[in-house]
Design an enzyme around this catalytic site. Structure first.
Site, mmCIF file in Angstrom:
data_model
loop_
_atom_site.group_PDB
_atom_site.id
_atom_site.type_symbol
_atom_site.label_atom_id
_atom_site.label_comp_id
_atom_site.label_asym_id
_atom_site.label_seq_id
_atom_site.Cartn_x
_atom_site.Cartn_y
_atom_site.Cartn_z
ATOM 1 N N SER A 132 14.707 46.789 57.125
ATOM 2 C CA SER A 132 13.692 47.451 56.290
ATOM 3 C C SER A 132 12.638 46.544 56.072
ATOM 4 O O SER A 132 12.808 45.222 56.196
ATOM 5 C CB SER A 132 14.267 47.881 55.137
ATOM 6 O OG SER A 132 13.457 48.320 54.116
ATOM 7 N N TYR A 145 19.198 45.857 47.224
ATOM 8 C CA TYR A 145 18.934 46.520 48.768
ATOM 9 C C TYR A 145 18.066 45.378 49.249
ATOM 10 O O TYR A 145 18.029 44.908 50.510
ATOM 11 C CB TYR A 145 18.042 47.609 48.602
ATOM 12 C CG TYR A 145 17.478 48.301 49.793
ATOM 13 C CD1 TYR A 145 18.663 48.899 50.703
ATOM 14 C CD2 TYR A 145 16.214 48.481 50.367
ATOM 15 C CE1 TYR A 145 18.113 49.495 51.829
ATOM 16 C CE2 TYR A 145 16.043 49.159 51.514
ATOM 17 C CZ TYR A 145 17.002 49.666 52.148
ATOM 18 O OH TYR A 145 16.428 50.084 53.414
#
Ligand code: NAP
Length: 249
Positions: A132, A145
């Protein structure tokens, strides 16, 4: 059909980015195996791509190991399954931290550890880690995350050194917001928390990109497919950001 004769495993291939990658690899001639928890999603994608589905909960190491025991030869590994939950630091419980690190960082490492030696033995392989842009930058309320995706980028870079002379490449793709169920959940969460409409909440996420839009799953699949080609063998240990320039802001 540049991938004729190759076998690919796409984790979380039942929907979203994983589904788009499974479709792109199959169109290029690869035999595709998708794994995840939702049998209905997986069966639908397996039928679409003429491939195979394996039910596996990658948060459960026994289930992951059972999947690895049955998957067979894998030439292309796409570590895509992931979850993204956000919380401020004081509300990031041990359970939330462990769950995100386990699925988004540890499972991809364990799956690569099991499958990469076979690729090395055969002298050809591709590992595509779906990280990501949170793997190369910091965002609010996403400590777990961001940490997990940074870990994925870190192990991509380290393994690239180990694998450099083996015929196996490993790279990380770092998308910004991609229009999938994951982004839809984020939109609903933001709308509920800020008491704004879903359309306004979506615009907030789109505005993170200078292109003022979300990335489509097919755009991520396009780059994943490119990395699997023979002519991409020099692209190794890279983090390829697909976010419309969001990281530049
Ligand atoms: P998604 O639509 O929510 O899909 C997530 C996939 O992961 C599903 O196939 C899901 O299948 C699988 N999965 C979740 N928990 C699992 C578990 N315990 N065991 C096995 N599989 C599991 O999300 P997506 O947007 O396609 O995300 C795919 C990847 O891209 C993720 O790693 C995500 O972090 C990354 N990413 C997404 C975005 C975005 O904005 N969407 C941006 C950057 C990076 P089941 O539920 O059936 O298990």
């Amino acid at each position: 059909m540049q991938l004729e004769g190759k076998r690919a495993l796409v984790t979380g291939g039942g929907r979203g980015i994983g589904q788009a990658i499974a479709q792109a690899l199959a169109r290029a001639g690869a035999q595709v195996v998708v794994c995840g928890r939702s049998v209905r999603d997986l069966s639908a994608v397996a039928a679409q791509v003429g491939g195979t589905a394996i039910e596996a909960d990658l948060l459960d190491r026994k289930s992951t190991d059972a999947m690895l025991a049955t998957v067979g030869r894998v030439d292309i590994l796409v570590n895509n399954a992931g979850i993204a939950e956000s919380a401020p630091l004081e509300k990031t419980s041990d359970e939330l931290w462990d769950r995100i690190i386990e699925l988004d960082a540890t499972a991809p490492f364990r799956i690569a550890r099991a499958l990469v030696p076979g690729m090395v033995e055969r002298g050809w392989g591709r590992v595509v880690n779906i990280a990501s842009n949170a793997g190369v930058s910091g965002y609010g309320y996403t400590a777990a995350y961001c940490a997990a995706k940074h870990a994925m980028v870190g192990f991509t870079r380290a393994l690239a050194i180990d694998l450099a002379r083996t015929g196996v490449t490993i790279n990380a793709l770092c998308p910004g917001w991609v229009e999938t169920a994951m982004a839809k959940e984020a939109v609903s969460r933001i709308a509920a928390k800020t008491k704004r409409s879903e359309a306004e909440a979506k615009q907030t996420l789109e505005a993170m990109s200078p292109q003022r839009r979300m990335i489509q799953p097919q755009e991520v699949a396009h780059t994943a497919l490119m990395l699997c080609s023979d002519d991409a063998r020099g692209i190794h240990g890279q983090t390829i950001i697909i976010d419309g320039g969001a990281i530049l802001k």
